[in-house]
Design an enzyme around this catalytic site. Structure first.
Site, mmCIF file in Angstrom:
data_model
loop_
_atom_site.group_PDB
_atom_site.id
_atom_site.type_symbol
_atom_site.label_atom_id
_atom_site.label_comp_id
_atom_site.label_asym_id
_atom_site.label_seq_id
_atom_site.Cartn_x
_atom_site.Cartn_y
_atom_site.Cartn_z
ATOM 1 N N TYR A 167 0.749 -1.262 0.385
ATOM 2 C CA TYR A 167 0.113 0.082 0.403
ATOM 3 C C TYR A 167 0.799 1.313 -0.231
ATOM 4 O O TYR A 167 0.688 2.078 -0.872
ATOM 5 C CB TYR A 167 -1.212 0.138 1.665
ATOM 6 C CG TYR A 167 -2.507 1.217 1.680
ATOM 7 C CD1 TYR A 167 -2.929 0.938 0.522
ATOM 8 C CD2 TYR A 167 -1.739 2.258 1.924
ATOM 9 C CE1 TYR A 167 -4.251 2.635 0.458
ATOM 10 C CE2 TYR A 167 -2.824 3.233 2.001
ATOM 11 C CZ TYR A 167 -3.392 3.358 1.688
ATOM 12 O OH TYR A 167 -4.363 4.092 1.531
ATOM 13 N N LYS A 171 1.358 4.401 -3.252
ATOM 14 C CA LYS A 171 0.806 5.395 -3.226
ATOM 15 C C LYS A 171 1.849 6.269 -3.351
ATOM 16 O O LYS A 171 1.899 7.711 -3.649
ATOM 17 C CB LYS A 171 -0.007 5.818 -1.092
ATOM 18 C CG LYS A 171 -1.479 5.004 -1.141
ATOM 19 C CD LYS A 171 -2.494 5.369 -2.118
ATOM 20 C CE LYS A 171 -3.889 5.305 -2.104
ATOM 21 N NZ LYS A 171 -4.402 5.341 -3.150
HETATM 22 N N1 LIG Z 1 -9.909 5.285 5.098
HETATM 23 C C1 LIG Z 1 -8.537 5.885 5.219
HETATM 24 O O1 LIG Z 1 -7.681 6.197 6.385
HETATM 25 C C2 LIG Z 1 -7.488 6.721 3.879
HETATM 26 C C3 LIG Z 1 -6.383 7.109 4.169
HETATM 27 C C4 LIG Z 1 -5.991 7.981 3.201
HETATM 28 C C5 LIG Z 1 -6.169 7.871 1.854
HETATM 29 N N2 LIG Z 1 -7.522 6.617 1.823
HETATM 30 C C6 LIG Z 1 -7.406 6.407 -0.126
HETATM 31 O O2 LIG Z 1 -9.012 6.488 -0.009
HETATM 32 C C7 LIG Z 1 -9.555 6.225 -0.757
HETATM 33 C C8 LIG Z 1 -10.912 5.786 -0.332
HETATM 34 O O3 LIG Z 1 -10.683 5.145 0.715
HETATM 35 P P1 LIG Z 1 -11.884 4.969 1.391
HETATM 36 O O4 LIG Z 1 -11.499 4.499 2.907
HETATM 37 O O5 LIG Z 1 -13.039 5.361 1.528
HETATM 38 O O6 LIG Z 1 -11.796 2.767 1.499
HETATM 39 P P2 LIG Z 1 -13.940 2.244 1.671
HETATM 40 O O7 LIG Z 1 -14.759 2.641 1.840
HETATM 41 O O8 LIG Z 1 -13.033 0.729 1.511
HETATM 42 O O9 LIG Z 1 -13.840 2.759 -0.347
HETATM 43 C C9 LIG Z 1 -13.573 2.562 -1.373
HETATM 44 C C10 LIG Z 1 -13.755 2.233 -2.714
HETATM 45 O O10 LIG Z 1 -12.805 1.816 -3.368
HETATM 46 C C11 LIG Z 1 -14.106 1.583 -4.731
HETATM 47 N N3 LIG Z 1 -12.955 0.337 -4.919
HETATM 48 C C12 LIG Z 1 -12.028 -1.110 -4.977
HETATM 49 N N4 LIG Z 1 -11.710 -1.363 -6.278
HETATM 50 C C13 LIG Z 1 -12.457 -0.880 -7.326
HETATM 51 C C14 LIG Z 1 -12.213 -1.062 -8.640
HETATM 52 N N5 LIG Z 1 -11.738 -1.815 -9.230
HETATM 53 N N6 LIG Z 1 -12.640 -0.026 -9.585
HETATM 54 C C15 LIG Z 1 -13.330 0.444 -9.116
HETATM 55 N N7 LIG Z 1 -13.956 0.865 -7.501
HETATM 56 C C16 LIG Z 1 -12.953 0.042 -6.542
HETATM 57 C C17 LIG Z 1 -14.584 0.198 -3.938
HETATM 58 O O11 LIG Z 1 -15.952 -0.236 -4.662
HETATM 59 P P3 LIG Z 1 -16.536 -1.657 -3.439
HETATM 60 O O12 LIG Z 1 -17.544 -1.308 -2.702
HETATM 61 O O13 LIG Z 1 -17.385 -1.941 -4.741
HETATM 62 O O14 LIG Z 1 -15.381 -2.394 -3.276
HETATM 63 C C18 LIG Z 1 -15.517 1.799 -2.764
HETATM 64 O O15 LIG Z 1 -16.384 2.474 -3.586
HETATM 65 C C19 LIG Z 1 -8.834 5.698 -0.879
HETATM 66 O O16 LIG Z 1 -7.887 5.328 -2.403
HETATM 67 C C20 LIG Z 1 -7.726 4.750 -0.230
HETATM 68 O O17 LIG Z 1 -6.838 4.288 -0.079
HETATM 69 C C21 LIG Z 1 -8.290 5.659 2.933
#
Ligand SMILES: NC(=O)c1ccc[n+]([C@@H]2O[C@H](COP(=O)([O-])OP(=O)(O)OC[C@H]3O[C@@H](n4cnc5c(N)ncnc54)[C@H](OP(=O)(O)O)[C@@H]3O)[C@@H](O)[C@H]2O)c1
Length: 253
Positions: A167, A171
């Site tokens: 991961y 990033k």
């Molecule tokens: N949460 C954190 O602490 C955090 C911190 C830093 C950065 N981020 C980044 O923020 C972004 C969103 O994360 P989140 O925390 O909101 O996670 P999340 O709630 O797990 O949401 C992830 C989203 O990405 C979608 N996704 C995964 N694989 C996909 C694909 N092949 N095609 C299209 N959509 C896909 C998922 O769809 P499904 O529902 O179909 O799986 C879901 O809608 C990510 O890039 C993550 O790396 C998160």
């Protein structure tokens, strides 16, 4: 004035869903990119119930055909794209704690397919649409976890976390892609930036994050709505400090 058109990938839940809601509240028409129709339609309905002009668009970032279909639909219905938020991502949470020396290439490839190659697939399908917008904004949702500066700074809370390969390195690649797309587009009105949501309470980390999903969306929305004089080619968002005095700002790569 006609509404701006914004596409958010992975918008059916978490930070992407909140980003779509906040962009809609700012007056934009939001396209809810989701790989699963049922989850995408449910998110579309929830946003519409809240007053948003939201439209589900089937889009799996690992499937070039679905991305191409999405681009063709946006072309036919809107003719341009003002905002692209490359938000879809995965951590492969169950394997996150694997040390670099124990990382399998299969796991690593699976993470890169979504987090890195997915961004290239989606972004490279959209240039004609983005160029037709008055001043498009591309936001790549990255993470401070991908900041080599933070990971190697002894004063950063990140330097105390266990080492892992998939991961964070994915990033870091997103950060470099952001810098390179910004470089390519520097003589255009298009801005390309990377957002750091901060550690956010979503399914992604089994809800261990200390920021709400609405807060996690704020950096993406800020970068998606930058004025003409704003920056391009930076990593911006939540700054995590051990003493809790963080706030928002630009982070080191
Ligand atoms: N949460 C954190 O602490 C955090 C911190 C830093 C950065 N981020 C980044 O923020 C972004 C969103 O994360 P989140 O925390 O909101 O996670 P999340 O709630 O797990 O949401 C992830 C989203 O990405 C979608 N996704 C995964 N694989 C996909 C694909 N092949 N095609 C299209 N959509 C896909 C998922 O769809 P499904 O529902 O179909 O799986 C879901 O809608 C990510 O890039 C993550 O790396 C998160």
């Amino acid at each position: 004035m006609t509404a701006k058109i914004a596409l958010v990938t992975g918008a059916n839940k978490g930070i992407g869903f909140e980003t779509a809601g906040q962009l809609a509240a700012a007056g934009m028409t939001v396209l809810i990119g989701a790989r699963d129709e049922g989850r995408g339609r449910a998110a579309e309905q929830a946003l519409r119930d809240g007053g948003a002009d939201a439209h589900f668009v089937q889009l799996d970032v690992t499937d070039a055909k679905s991305v191409q279909r999405a681009a063709e639909r946006i072309e036919a219905e809107y003719g341009r794209l003002d905002v692209l938020v490359n938000n879809a991502g995965t951590a492969s949470v169950a394997r996150l704690r694997g040390l670099p020396s124990q990382t399998s290439l299969a796991d690593m490839r699976a993470v890169y397919e979504i987090n890195v190659f997915g961004i290239v697939t989606v972004t490279n399908a959209m240039p004609p649409l983005l160029r037709r917008a008055e001043a498009a904004r591309i936001v790549n949702v990255s993470s401070e976890v991908g900041s080599i500066t933070s990971q190697t700074d002894p004063a950063s809370p990140l330097s105390q976390m266990p080492a892992s390969a998939q991961y964070p390195s994915s990033k870091a690649a997103v950060n470099m892609l952001t810098a390179m797309y910004a470089k390519e587009l520097k003589d255009t009105p298009i801005k390309v930036n990377a957002a750091n949501p901060g550690y956010t309470d979503t399914d992604f980390n089994d809800h261990r994050g200390f920021r709400s999903a609405a807060e996690g969306a704020e950096p993406s929305v800020y970068l998606a709505t930058l004025p003409a004089g704003g920056p391009s080619g930076i990593l911006w968002g939540h700054i995590w400090k051990a003493d809790g005095s963080g706030g928002y700002g630009q982070l080191g790569w």
